[in-house]
Design an enzyme around this catalytic site. Structure first.
Site, PDB file in Angstrom:
ATOM      1  N   THR A  13       0.800  -1.229   0.000  1.00 16.35           N
ATOM      2  CA  THR A  13       0.000   0.000   0.000  1.00 16.35           C
ATOM      3  C   THR A  13       0.831   1.276   0.000  1.00 16.35           C
ATOM      4  OG1 THR A  13      -0.200  -0.090   2.402  1.00 16.35           O
ATOM      5  CG2 THR A  13      -1.978  -1.082   1.143  1.00 16.35           C
ATOM      6  N   ASP A 114      11.088  -8.156   3.293  1.00 15.55           N
ATOM      7  CA  ASP A 114      10.732  -7.077   4.219  1.00 15.55           C
ATOM      8  C   ASP A 114      10.811  -7.460   5.697  1.00 15.55           C
ATOM      9  OD1 ASP A 114       8.530  -8.709   3.848  1.00 15.55           O
ATOM     10  OD2 ASP A 114       7.232  -7.134   3.059  1.00 15.55           O
ATOM     11  N   GLU A 163      10.303 -18.155   7.841  1.00 17.38           N
ATOM     12  CA  GLU A 163       8.925 -17.927   7.372  1.00 17.38           C
ATOM     13  C   GLU A 163       7.974 -18.597   8.363  1.00 17.38           C
ATOM     14  OE1 GLU A 163       7.526 -16.118   5.169  1.00 17.38           O
ATOM     15  OE2 GLU A 163       9.149 -15.492   3.837  1.00 17.38           O
ATOM     16  N   HIS A 166       4.130 -19.717   8.030  1.00 23.15           N
ATOM     17  CA  HIS A 166       3.708 -20.880   7.266  1.00 23.15           C
ATOM     18  C   HIS A 166       4.357 -22.177   7.731  1.00 23.15           C
ATOM     19  CE1 HIS A 166       1.115 -18.484   4.811  1.00 23.15           C
ATOM     20  NE2 HIS A 166       2.083 -17.581   4.769  1.00 23.15           N
ATOM     21  N   CYS A 176      -4.274 -23.707   3.937  1.00 20.77           N
ATOM     22  CA  CYS A 176      -3.842 -22.310   3.908  1.00 20.77           C
ATOM     23  C   CYS A 176      -3.684 -21.882   2.455  1.00 20.77           C
ATOM     24  CB  CYS A 176      -2.505 -22.197   4.651  1.00 20.77           C
ATOM     25  SG  CYS A 176      -1.790 -20.541   4.677  1.00 20.77           S
TER      26      CYS A 176
END
Lengths: 320, 320
Positions: A13, A114, A163, A166, A176
């Protein structure tokens, strides 16, 4: 004189760009909307614009920069500086982002996931406090993370280490979107918290949550709001959230046995509310020594952590 | 001339001691029963005996050794060289093992968790093949592991990193002896496989497993034996074992994103049988890039891996 560091956090965004000193002091920052739907070319143009703006605001020239770092959503090939195909950046397929920016600015450009950037930022200038073995977890729309091992970012074979969102905490759970089943983020992300709330309300549970929610769309923030107003459903949901967080964090401790874990992302704004049940769950589900050897704290750098960590990439990698 | 390395693998049932060259070549080895019930003093006496025996067999003097490494069951304090209180070494409470052996041999003695030692051995001289980011998993009575990151053993804040067996794959599962719930080793260890078999047979399932089992006590090996004979129950159980292994390995990949994972321990003797369903499960439950970037192989060094890895501790830590 030491040069300055520039970091760009490319989000779904917004594009958040900073210049910092190598002590982490903020020199200038600038944010533009990503407008991701306009595709990579226009987004990259806006990224360049933010860099020129922070340079101008700081009265610096490109030659005053050690380099530029970019924090990008995954998947990406960090070593090659390529953004592969992030779900929240439509049209981005194998974009050689580091090279494109190097061609523009003629200085080194590093790319990194990120959440890994946020981990680096918190390690150097935030809650990690340069503790050798440090894990950062971001609990937001999804759950991501980054691990600092022996003082260096550990990103694995292809930037997909840590990660955490997950890894499965229920092998027999629901499917998922990543393809796996019962992933940690399906239980403990902000999205999961909001979904659990929506389900209960659909079932007819009384709660102020639905009055708080704008346009009838419940968010994790609404649930915390309702909790503070003494709402019973919100209390149940937040307790469950804290429990799930505890389960996932215990697993991270059994994997990484870190000295410090910092929690960031929107849900971590409720850190103090979540802490008691979360920590009790972690304690129950960890080796005693591992639990006692690990401090679990709130991240410090807030929304700038991605951009600051991206800036830091230039220090970190030049040392290797 | 390079010195030789001595490693002692202190197990619950046997003490296995080796001398190797710094290229991993076996010079001599000797095994004694631990007789753990006799308590630490007598066990340590036998450990010393094995060192004198391997020196004698190799026609070497203590002064020819770089140092001695000890692989011990956890929990332990590796940095201080102290064995805390391993469940399978009765009477061992805060034993300063490294110091006791240093006093005897007057050379450096390093202590490390046994699974971490096996990981080091496989990294240097076995299936890890010095791949920078490498994970070793041992699937035996329990499940343990070790992680090599950036070419160095990663043992975390207090030697409890990579305790994969006690990360939960089912937060709502049964209570584990470690205190947590639904731990990976409750589903995929050799003990779990044997227990699942015993339960089915108790329920009245027909199977040759009970004929194979000596004294009526079923082992994981018996289940593999029955599988090879075409037994239906064994086939079901092995398929389930392979699935659970896949679930746990996928979680390890999401945490560590390693380049190579090697499976050791008794259950890994059935590697080829387990592989198809295991790898299918891993693929379903991992990021594509992480799955494709990771080779899953059988460990190579067998029962000597603990002792060899212990010997290697002296190279590894002298480099730090």
């Amino acid at each position: 004189m030491d040069k300055f560091l520039c970091g760009i956090d490319l989000g779904g965004t917004k594009i958040n760009t900073v210049i910092i000193t190598n002590k982490g002091e903020m020199v200038s920052s600038y944010t533009l909307p990503t407008l991701a739907h306009e595709g990579p070319e226009k987004v990259i143009q806006r990224m360049k614009e933010t860099v020129y703006k922070v340079l101008e605001d700081a009265k610096l020239d490109v030659s005053d920069l050690e380099g530029i770092g970019v924090a990008s959503p995954g998947p990406l090939d960090a070593k090659k500086g390529i953004v592969l195909n992030p779900p929240n950046l439509p049209g981005w397929i194998d974009i050689t982002l580091a090279k494109i920016l190097e061609d523009e600015f003629k200085i080194p450009v590093k790319l990194q996931n990120d959440a890994n950037c946020a981990a680096l930022a918190e390690y150097y200038f935030g809650a990690g406090n340069r503790t050798k073995n440090f894990v950062y977890i971001t609990i937001s729309t999804g759950i991501g993370g980054g691990a600092i091992i022996d003082g260096k970012l550990y990103d694995g074979a292809n930037s997909n280490a840590a990660e955490f969102g997950h890894a499965s905490i229920n092998f027999d759970g629901e499917k998922c979107q990543c393809g796996s089943y019962g992933c940690f983020e399906m239980y403990a992300s902000g999205t999961a918290l909001a979904n659990f709330a929506a389900k209960e309300i659909e079932k007819g549970r009384e709660s102020v949550i639905k009055d708080i929610a704008k346009d009838g769309k419940i968010t994790a923030k609404d649930v915390f709001e309702a909790y503070k107003m003494g709402d019973n459903l919100a209390k149940e949901l937040i307790e469950r959230e804290a429990f799930y967080l505890g389960v996932g964090i215990a697993n991270i401790i059994m994997n990484y046995n870190p000295e410090v874990i910092a929690l960031g992302g929107g849900v971590a704004n409720g850190f103090d509310i979540l802490y008691p049940i979360m920590i009790k769950t972690v304690e129950e589900r960890c080796y005693k020594a591992s639990f006692e050897g690990c401090k679990i704290v709130k991240a410090k750098l807030g929304q700038n952590s991605g951009a600051i960590g991206a800036a830091v990439l230039n220090i970190v990698f030049s040392k290797n």
